[in-house]
Motif scaffolding. Structure first.
Motif, PDB file in Angstrom:
ATOM      1  N   GLY A  94      -8.433   0.083  10.206  1.00 28.91           N
ATOM      2  CA  GLY A  94      -7.298  -0.158  10.873  1.00 28.91           C
ATOM      3  C   GLY A  94      -7.764  -1.970  11.126  1.00 28.91           C
ATOM      4  O   GLY A  94      -7.295  -3.207  10.920  1.00 28.91           O
ATOM      5  N   PRO A  95      -8.785  -2.010  11.840  1.00 34.08           N
ATOM      6  CA  PRO A  95      -9.434  -3.460  12.280  1.00 34.08           C
ATOM      7  C   PRO A  95      -9.886  -4.169  10.668  1.00 34.08           C
ATOM      8  O   PRO A  95     -10.069  -5.301  10.663  1.00 34.08           O
ATOM      9  CB  PRO A  95     -10.657  -2.974  12.884  1.00 34.08           C
ATOM     10  CG  PRO A  95     -10.040  -1.824  13.737  1.00 34.08           C
ATOM     11  CD  PRO A  95      -9.292  -0.903  13.165  1.00 34.08           C
ATOM     12  N   PHE A  96     -10.876  -3.030  10.353  1.00 32.97           N
ATOM     13  CA  PHE A  96     -11.627  -3.414   8.462  1.00 32.97           C
ATOM     14  C   PHE A  96      -9.806  -4.394   8.360  1.00 32.97           C
ATOM     15  O   PHE A  96     -10.309  -5.044   7.580  1.00 32.97           O
ATOM     16  CB  PHE A  96     -11.974  -2.275   7.306  1.00 32.97           C
ATOM     17  CG  PHE A  96     -12.638  -2.817   6.572  1.00 32.97           C
ATOM     18  CD1 PHE A  96     -13.984  -3.470   6.656  1.00 32.97           C
ATOM     19  CD2 PHE A  96     -11.903  -2.666   5.608  1.00 32.97           C
ATOM     20  CE1 PHE A  96     -14.335  -3.855   5.718  1.00 32.97           C
ATOM     21  CE2 PHE A  96     -11.929  -3.236   4.231  1.00 32.97           C
ATOM     22  CZ  PHE A  96     -13.616  -3.376   4.316  1.00 32.97           C
ATOM     23  N   ILE A  97      -8.654  -3.349   8.077  1.00 35.01           N
ATOM     24  CA  ILE A  97      -7.373  -3.883   7.132  1.00 35.01           C
ATOM     25  C   ILE A  97      -7.520  -5.715   7.952  1.00 35.01           C
ATOM     26  O   ILE A  97      -7.125  -6.131   7.293  1.00 35.01           O
ATOM     27  CB  ILE A  97      -7.036  -2.994   6.980  1.00 35.01           C
ATOM     28  CG1 ILE A  97      -6.797  -1.951   6.030  1.00 35.01           C
ATOM     29  CG2 ILE A  97      -5.613  -3.795   6.133  1.00 35.01           C
ATOM     30  CD1 ILE A  97      -6.484  -0.869   5.315  1.00 35.01           C
ATOM     31  N   TYR A 128      -0.366   2.788  12.479  1.00 33.76           N
ATOM     32  CA  TYR A 128      -0.857   3.767  13.042  1.00 33.76           C
ATOM     33  C   TYR A 128       0.202   5.364  13.059  1.00 33.76           C
ATOM     34  O   TYR A 128      -0.082   6.368  13.527  1.00 33.76           O
ATOM     35  CB  TYR A 128      -1.057   3.435  14.829  1.00 33.76           C
ATOM     36  CG  TYR A 128      -2.714   2.574  14.806  1.00 33.76           C
ATOM     37  CD1 TYR A 128      -4.278   3.394  14.670  1.00 33.76           C
ATOM     38  CD2 TYR A 128      -2.887   0.931  14.638  1.00 33.76           C
ATOM     39  CE1 TYR A 128      -5.214   2.487  14.048  1.00 33.76           C
ATOM     40  CE2 TYR A 128      -3.934   0.095  14.607  1.00 33.76           C
ATOM     41  CZ  TYR A 128      -5.155   0.893  14.736  1.00 33.76           C
ATOM     42  OH  TYR A 128      -6.002   0.497  14.717  1.00 33.76           O
ATOM     43  N   LEU A 129       1.277   4.896  13.505  1.00 32.64           N
ATOM     44  CA  LEU A 129       2.076   5.674  13.356  1.00 32.64           C
ATOM     45  C   LEU A 129       1.746   6.622  12.322  1.00 32.64           C
ATOM     46  O   LEU A 129       2.472   8.309  11.953  1.00 32.64           O
ATOM     47  CB  LEU A 129       3.587   5.479  13.373  1.00 32.64           C
ATOM     48  CG  LEU A 129       3.793   4.218  14.501  1.00 32.64           C
ATOM     49  CD1 LEU A 129       5.539   3.578  14.313  1.00 32.64           C
ATOM     50  CD2 LEU A 129       4.051   5.698  15.307  1.00 32.64           C
ATOM     51  N   TYR A 134       0.828  11.778   9.620  1.00 34.07           N
ATOM     52  CA  TYR A 134      -0.355  12.335   8.699  1.00 34.07           C
ATOM     53  C   TYR A 134      -0.871  13.059   9.529  1.00 34.07           C
ATOM     54  O   TYR A 134      -1.332  14.805   8.943  1.00 34.07           O
ATOM     55  CB  TYR A 134      -0.610  11.739   8.081  1.00 34.07           C
ATOM     56  CG  TYR A 134      -1.157  12.777   6.974  1.00 34.07           C
ATOM     57  CD1 TYR A 134      -0.961  12.566   5.731  1.00 34.07           C
ATOM     58  CD2 TYR A 134      -2.674  13.115   6.964  1.00 34.07           C
ATOM     59  CE1 TYR A 134      -1.921  13.001   4.511  1.00 34.07           C
ATOM     60  CE2 TYR A 134      -3.512  13.355   6.175  1.00 34.07           C
ATOM     61  CZ  TYR A 134      -3.320  13.913   4.308  1.00 34.07           C
ATOM     62  OH  TYR A 134      -3.876  13.869   4.038  1.00 34.07           O
ATOM     63  N   ILE A 135      -1.775  13.042  10.468  1.00 30.25           N
ATOM     64  CA  ILE A 135      -2.857  14.262  10.883  1.00 30.25           C
ATOM     65  C   ILE A 135      -1.872  15.450  11.947  1.00 30.25           C
ATOM     66  O   ILE A 135      -2.567  16.743  11.649  1.00 30.25           O
ATOM     67  CB  ILE A 135      -3.525  13.546  12.011  1.00 30.25           C
ATOM     68  CG1 ILE A 135      -4.837  12.373  11.264  1.00 30.25           C
ATOM     69  CG2 ILE A 135      -4.298  14.203  13.357  1.00 30.25           C
ATOM     70  CD1 ILE A 135      -5.130  11.887  12.413  1.00 30.25           C
ATOM     71  N   LEU A 172      -5.291   7.755   0.112  1.00 28.94           N
ATOM     72  CA  LEU A 172      -4.442   7.180  -1.159  1.00 28.94           C
ATOM     73  C   LEU A 172      -2.539   6.894   0.002  1.00 28.94           C
ATOM     74  O   LEU A 172      -2.422   5.648  -1.260  1.00 28.94           O
ATOM     75  CB  LEU A 172      -3.758   8.838  -1.710  1.00 28.94           C
ATOM     76  CG  LEU A 172      -2.761   8.632  -3.082  1.00 28.94           C
ATOM     77  CD1 LEU A 172      -3.475   7.718  -4.465  1.00 28.94           C
ATOM     78  CD2 LEU A 172      -2.583  10.134  -3.553  1.00 28.94           C
ATOM     79  N   VAL A 173      -1.940   7.438   0.593  1.00 29.83           N
ATOM     80  CA  VAL A 173      -0.865   6.701   1.245  1.00 29.83           C
ATOM     81  C   VAL A 173      -0.767   5.338   1.991  1.00 29.83           C
ATOM     82  O   VAL A 173      -0.292   4.319   1.790  1.00 29.83           O
ATOM     83  CB  VAL A 173      -0.483   7.719   2.959  1.00 29.83           C
ATOM     84  CG1 VAL A 173       0.215   7.261   2.772  1.00 29.83           C
ATOM     85  CG2 VAL A 173       0.002   9.301   1.822  1.00 29.83           C
ATOM     86  N   ILE A 174      -2.735   4.978   1.949  1.00 25.30           N
ATOM     87  CA  ILE A 174      -2.578   3.493   3.195  1.00 25.30           C
ATOM     88  C   ILE A 174      -3.012   3.255   1.682  1.00 25.30           C
ATOM     89  O   ILE A 174      -3.165   2.059   2.146  1.00 25.30           O
ATOM     90  CB  ILE A 174      -4.032   3.897   3.887  1.00 25.30           C
ATOM     91  CG1 ILE A 174      -3.918   4.977   5.307  1.00 25.30           C
ATOM     92  CG2 ILE A 174      -4.234   2.875   4.484  1.00 25.30           C
ATOM     93  CD1 ILE A 174      -2.132   4.384   5.607  1.00 25.30           C
TER      94      ILE A 174
END
Length: 213
Positions: A94-97, A128-129, A134-135, A172-174
């Motif tokens: 998240g922070p990286f992107i 994050y949703l 997914y988790i 893959l999804v992200i």
């Protein structure tokens, strides 16, 4: 130019400007703060990798073994470890992107800076949703029939493959969603820019607003 642009250019041209006395100090402080932030991020990443390695070594060391030396790791240990890996990816990606996407969003929404900031916040919420859904959707609370370990209750090669597919699936999804976001963001920025520049409808009896009043 319009009347508003004339007023702005006149104010900028005729306003007295004096160089800031602490400009150099503020630039130096900004560079130092950026270096400290980069150093802290590097230390945090190294600490995270160290924790993962230490936890892996501890699990492998404490896991009982069969008489032939093979590991007898309970199935739930791998399931919990896979979930922790997914959570770590969510916290790190998240922070990286966002870090590398701010400049891109600022360039795309240069005519609408507030819209660009709101867009980044909304994409973070969606990000994050997706990770949370997914988790929760791929978590397993009992040995799966396809793992072929219902009788032993230990980790099997099929379960390891399923755990690998879980991690690969979220990446893959992200990746797909991030690629679509990169392609669609300039289109949205262009639409917002055109919407901002197009004047509103003016009726026959409507007079222009005098900005001097």
């Amino acid at each position: 130019m319009t009347h508003l642009e004339d007023r702005i250019s006149h104010a900028l041209r005729d306003a007295p400007t004096t160089p800031s006395t602490d400009l150099f100090d503020r630039v130096v402080d900004s560079i130092a703060a950026d270096r400290r932030r980069r150093r802290s991020l590097a230390l945090a990443g190294a600490a995270g990798i160290g924790v993962v390695v230490a936890a892996t070594v501890a699990v492998l060391t404490l896991t009982p073994r069969y008489p032939d030396g093979a590991l007898a790791m309970p199935w739930w240990i791998l399931e919990v470890g896979t979930t922790l890996v997914l959570l770590a990816l969510a916290v790190w990606l998240g922070p990286f992107i966002k870090r590398f996407g701010r400049a891109y969003a600022a360039d795309v929404f240069h005519d609408n800076p507030l819209t660009g900031k709101s867009y980044i916040v909304l994409t973070d919420v969606v990000y994050y949703l997706i990770f949370a859904a997914y988790i929760l959707g791929t978590s397993t609370f009992a040995p799966h029939e396809g793992w072929n370990n219902s009788s032993t209750g230990t980790v099997s090669p099929d379960q390891v493959q399923a755990a690998s597919i879980r991690v690969a699936g979220i990446l893959l999804v992200i990746g797909i969603l991030h690629g679509l976001n990169i392609v669609l963001m300039p289109v949205l920025g262009r639409l917002f820019s055109l919407n901002r520049r197009v004047p509103g409808p003016r009726g026959p009896d409507r007079e222009p607003v005098d900005l001097d009043r």
